[in-house]
Design an enzyme around this catalytic site. Structure first.
Site, mmCIF file in Angstrom:
data_model
loop_
_atom_site.group_PDB
_atom_site.id
_atom_site.type_symbol
_atom_site.label_atom_id
_atom_site.label_comp_id
_atom_site.label_asym_id
_atom_site.label_seq_id
_atom_site.Cartn_x
_atom_site.Cartn_y
_atom_site.Cartn_z
ATOM 1 N N TYR A 440 0.820 -1.218 0.000
ATOM 2 C CA TYR A 440 0.000 0.000 0.000
ATOM 3 C C TYR A 440 0.855 1.269 0.000
ATOM 4 C CZ TYR A 440 -0.009 -0.410 5.271
ATOM 5 O OH TYR A 440 0.297 -0.541 6.604
ATOM 6 N N GLU A 441 0.162 2.399 -0.179
ATOM 7 C CA GLU A 441 0.813 3.703 -0.375
ATOM 8 C C GLU A 441 1.716 3.695 -1.610
ATOM 9 O OE1 GLU A 441 -0.369 6.017 1.276
ATOM 10 O OE2 GLU A 441 -1.339 4.857 2.836
ATOM 11 N N GLY A 442 1.343 2.944 -2.610
ATOM 12 C CA GLY A 442 2.167 2.808 -3.816
ATOM 13 C C GLY A 442 3.080 1.611 -3.659
#
Length: 593
Positions: A440-442
């Site tokens: 997550y978060e890229g």
């Protein structure tokens, strides 16, 4: 029952000896209220909270999970009480501006307090962490009236916050989001659409949830240039600050996940919910990235926390577990076998994890210091340099720290043998919970593309050149008795400098090259960064006496001889080019022939 003892001595060493934090704070008028004694007291209190409050509900939270029922989400037993205690202790606003009820503490300090909670209960920390991120975005871009309405309540823990970006068809490519924002005559907007993977989208910890939502107005430009940011409260807020009617926004379901099961990951439906524009139309992505850049560092700290937790438990297990005898002779003649610490391979796994933890902690504090300069410094040149450094290092902090931490937790799990696969020891949950930090978060692949593309090729290597210059300056100043880390760091700097030039040239010849080389390039820069951190650690340790400091030097030597050689492998893989990756046809990947 898993154990955890906050590594306070290591944290204090990094702050006080490696980075001389008190002098850094005292030299900045906006941080002069903080001294080492206060910082240490804060860390000691957080250690108590982590060990006594969040650790005991980590496994039970995983087993119970967040529960969705009839449009509402409840958190596991103990979470509501822990959240209340966390909020009342002022921890949510630890790094927030005092104007809004925060304590104004620097990021250098909050990365260490976050580490302890990520080590003991990552699912729990995600709830207030999203509130902190939402507060940052609002603090930077919201109107004064919006700040007064929302920030004090968020930092007090009465309300919480979320970030609503991802849609079923749009993850990394936010330019194609479909959530609509239609203007009303009173200046508000009706928000309609579906968002997925929303951490803390609904729960029972706070009386209101403030969603920050990316959406597009009907006449918005195509792509990411047409994204706007809106505040969409779960309950509308009356003029006097009290809660009004329920907004038509809520969870449609929660995800059933591999890990962090106590963290509610929601599908959120916005059915003409009333929203309030933050900043200007079509400028929402910049506001959201204020939040996301801090969150990306936090994901790196999640990796560090998990790796520290895994190391401590594996080291304790290895000490207690008796299996076989030492190759050099019996070490515990009064016992039926020696501890598995006598075996070199067990030590290899433990030392890999320990080296990762110490370098990661130093690197997190270093990036935190750069963020503090951007926020608190009054020197425009220093702020610009720090902003450039943060831009370069954010993808490394997110991707390299979580990649290396995941491997460290796997090594720690392996120390347990079959017991590492069994729930009671806590290692299998640690591995499951950490895996998401790479996603997550890229994803870490996307972070690598950001580093090689935007942060290196786009600026013709300027950011990395400035970073290498700093590393060289530091290494060249080391005394002769530290030549082992000095020479290794200078050699690594030269190798990364050379491969960066190779990347710049190859990118001009083949458009596929950067993407194919990105992960290996990021790991190369990560290894250089860890060498730099160990150089700083070794320089601080050699000025002190005692076993604690001698062990720092020994671990730096271990890094140089057993971990840093991976740099050559990464560079070789970068130079292998894109052709060997891209020459397969798309049909190959689904063909059974």
């Amino acid at each position: 029952m898993p154990i955890y003892n906050a590594p306070l001595a290591d944290m204090k060493f990094i702050l006080n000896d490696v980075f001389n934090a008190e002098q850094f704070w005292q030299n900045n008028e906006n941080l002069a209220h903080l001294d080492a004694a206060t910082a240490e007291a804060i860390l000691e209190e957080m250690a108590k909270f982590a060990q006594n409050v969040t650790l005991p509900i980590n496994r039970s939270g995983d087993e119970e999970g967040a529960i969705y029922n009839n449009g509402e989400v409840t958190t596991p037993a103990g979470f509501k009480e822990a959240f209340k205690q966390y909020a009342e202790g002022g921890w949510i606003g630890l790094g927030a501006d005092e104007e809004w009820g925060g304590q104004g503490m620097p990021k250098m300090l909050t990365v260490l307090s976050d580490e302890m909670l990520f080590a003991t209960n990552p699912s729990f920390l995600l709830y207030p962490l999203l509130s902190v991120g939402a507060g940052m975005a609002l603090s930077s871009y919201a109107s004064q009236e919006q700040k007064e309405t929302y920030l004090p309540k968020i930092y007090s823990g009465e309300w919480s916050g979320t970030m609503c970006l991802t849609e079923p068809h749009a993850g990394t490519d936010l330019g194609i989001i479909k959530t609509k924002a239609e203007r009303n005559e009173d200046g508000t907007y009706n928000i309609t659409g579906t968002k997925i993977f929303i951490t803390g989208g609904d729960h029972d910890l706070a009386e209101n949830i403030i969603h920050l939502v990316l959406a597009k107005t009907p006449d918005a430009p195509a792509g990411s240039r047409g994204i706007s940011l809106f505040i969409v409260p779960k309950f509308l807020v009356n003029e006097d600050g009290s809660l009004g009617e329920r907004n038509p926004v809520g969870p449609g379901s929660i995800e059933h996940k591999m890990g962090i099961k106590a963290s509610a990951t929601c599908v959120m439906n916005f059915d003409g919910a009333k929203g309030f524009l933050v900043g200007k139309e079509n400028e929402g992505l910049a506001a959201m990235f204020v939040m996301m850049n801090y969150e990306r560092l936090s994901m790196g700290i999640q990796g560090l926390g998990a790796s520290e937790f895994a190391y401590q438990n594996a080291a304790q297990y290895a000490t207690d577990r008796l299996q076989g005898r030492s190759a050099s002779g019996v070490k515990s003649p009064s016992k039926p076998a020696d501890s598995i610490l006598v075996h070199g391979d067990v030590r290899r796994m433990l030392l890999n994890a320990r080296a990762n933890n110490e370098a990661s902690r130093a690197f997190a504090v270093y990036v935190g210091q750069q963020l503090d300069i951007t926020k608190f410094s009054t020197d425009p040149e220093a702020v610009k340099a720090a902003n450039d450094r943060v831009a370069l290092l954010t993808p490394i902090a997110k991707a390299y720290l979580t990649d290396t931490a995941f491997q460290a937790t796997l090594d720690a799990q392996m120390v347990f043998g079959g017991h590492g696969y069994i729930r009671e020891w806590g290692m299998e949950q640690c591995v499951r919970d950490l895996r998401i930090a790479q996603i997550y978060e890229g994803t870490n692949g996307v972070q690598s593309q950001d580093l090689i593309g935007r942060k290196t090729i786009k600026c013709n290597g300027e950011f990395i050149a400035e970073y290498i210059a700093e590393i060289r300056d530091f290494a060249n100043g080391l005394d002769a008795d530290l030549n082992f880390i000095k020479d290794a760091t200078l050699d690594a700097a030269t190798e990364v400098e050379s491969v960066t030039q190779y990347v710049l040239n190859a990118a001009k010849e083949n458009v596929d090259f950067p993407n194919a080389a990105a992960v290996d390039y990021l790991h190369a820069v990560g290894l250089l960064s860890f060498s730099y951190m160990f150089a700083r650690i070794a320089n601080a340790a050699k000025q002190k006496e005692g076993e604690f400091y001698q062990n720092k030097l020994s671990l730096a030597l271990y890094f140089v001889q057993r971990i840093l050689p991976e740099l050559a492998l990464r560079i070789t893989k970068v130079k292998a080019g894109a052709e060997v990756v891209m020459n397969f046809s798309e049909d190959y990947f689904t063909s059974q022939a």
